[in-house]
Design a protein around this motif. Structure first.
Motif, short mmCIF file in Angstrom:
data_model
loop_
_atom_site.label_atom_id
_atom_site.label_comp_id
_atom_site.label_asym_id
_atom_site.label_seq_id
_atom_site.Cartn_x
_atom_site.Cartn_y
_atom_site.Cartn_z
N ASP A 115 0.83 -1.21 0.00
CA ASP A 115 0.00 0.00 0.00
C ASP A 115 0.86 1.26 0.00
OD1 ASP A 115 -2.44 -1.29 -0.10
OD2 ASP A 115 -2.68 -1.37 2.08
N ILE A 118 2.50 1.81 -3.48
CA ILE A 118 1.53 2.29 -4.47
C ILE A 118 1.20 3.75 -4.22
CG2 ILE A 118 -0.84 2.05 -5.29
CD1 ILE A 118 -0.56 -0.97 -4.77
N THR A 119 0.98 4.12 -2.96
CA THR A 119 0.65 5.51 -2.62
C THR A 119 1.79 6.46 -2.98
OG1 THR A 119 -0.75 4.76 -0.80
CG2 THR A 119 -0.03 7.06 -0.75
N GLN A 120 3.01 6.02 -2.75
CA GLN A 120 4.16 6.90 -2.97
C GLN A 120 4.57 7.00 -4.44
OE1 GLN A 120 7.49 5.96 -0.46
NE2 GLN A 120 8.79 7.56 -1.29
N TYR A 121 4.46 5.90 -5.19
CA TYR A 121 5.04 5.90 -6.54
C TYR A 121 4.04 5.69 -7.67
CZ TYR A 121 9.42 5.19 -3.97
OH TYR A 121 10.50 5.32 -3.12
N ARG A 123 0.40 6.43 -7.96
CA ARG A 123 -0.95 6.99 -7.82
C ARG A 123 -1.64 7.12 -9.17
NH1 ARG A 123 -0.59 11.88 -3.32
NH2 ARG A 123 -0.06 10.57 -1.52
N SER A 124 -0.86 7.36 -10.22
CA SER A 124 -1.46 7.58 -11.55
C SER A 124 -1.74 6.27 -12.29
CB SER A 124 -0.53 8.44 -12.41
OG SER A 124 0.73 7.82 -12.58
N GLU A 126 -3.61 2.67 -12.66
CA GLU A 126 -4.83 2.00 -12.20
C GLU A 126 -4.49 0.58 -11.76
OE1 GLU A 126 -9.42 1.09 -13.69
OE2 GLU A 126 -7.99 2.07 -15.04
#
Length: 252
Positions: A115, A118-121, A123-124, A126
């Protein structure tokens, strides 16, 4: 000879007598020592060059940071970051490949790690998640590098796909299975086994224009093998890519 071809260069053949077979064995031993020396020299040179590149790259980044904001500055910083990543990846792969790098195992939550990455690198990108709660006792820094590389690959080749990247974390008996699935162009079956070799890039849809230097999956393989696990790939033209990492939860 098969063992030498597989990279086992530490054991020589016992030579007995003075016939044609003993001369052949002596020749193979001499060849093996020369190959080992060449490979060790190449690895040492690669490490030395990578270490030496760090300082000038750092100086370049600092000087570029002092420039006024512009598109050129942004492009230069992107190039510098790419160079820094390449140098760091080379150093890490050679450390793991040498067998001298020890793992720093700690207990952490695998779901939280994914998690955070994904949040850090990403986000764009899907992404569809299917993860079971799981605590592991592994080298967190290297597992983070593994997860980041696998997701980065999947997102990079999914830009034209309507489907999201699938990430699955599950447990089978005493093994953690981490799967990353993209629905991009895929690769030919002939190229698939070589994707985890260093500096190999296929000539199919996954070309240089997508970025990378053919080190990402090789580094992932080394990280997984250092944890006594396995990494498998499944793909085909137009079928995307399935990467499955299996790591024992009970580490020696």
């Amino acid at each position: 000879v098969k063992k030498i071809g597989a990279g086992e260069l530490d054991k020589t053949i016992a030579v007995k007598g003075a016939n044609e077979l003993s001369h052949l064995a002596s020749g193979i031993n001499e060849m093996m020592l020369k190959i080992k020396s060449m490979l060790e020299g190449k690895a040492a040179l690669l490490l030395a060059i990578s270490h030496e590149l760090r300082s000038p790259i750092t100086r370049m980044r600092i000087n570029i940071e002092l420039l006024e904001d512009s598109e050129k500055k942004k492009a230069l910083l992107d190039d510098i970051r790419e160079m820094e990543y390449l140098v760091s990846t080379i150093l890490e792969t050679e450390r793991l490949n040498s067998g001298h790098s020890q793992l720093n195992r700690i207990r952490f939550d695998m779901v939280d790690l994914v998690d955070q990455i994904i949040t850090q690198y990403f986000r764009s990108c899907e992404i569809k998640l299917s993860m079971l709660p799981m605590e592991v006792n592994l080298d967190k820094v290297r597992i983070e590098l593994l997860v980041k590389n696998l997701i980065d690959n999947a997102c990079r080749y999914s830009t034209e796909s309507e489907k999201p990247v699938d990430i699955i974390l599950e447990q089978e008996r005493d093994t953690m299975k981490f799967s990353v699935i993209d629905y991009g162009p895929g690769v030919n079956s002939d190229d698939l086994p070589r994707l985890i070799d260093p500096f190999y890039r296929s000539d199919s849809a996954r070309q240089r224009k997508t970025g990378g230097y053919g080190l990402g999956l090789y580094l992932c393989r080394l990280i997984v093998e250092a944890h006594n696990g396995s990494l498998s790939l499944k793909s085909g033209p137009g079928q995307g890519m399935v990467v499955v990492v299996a790591i024992p939860l009970k580490q020696p």
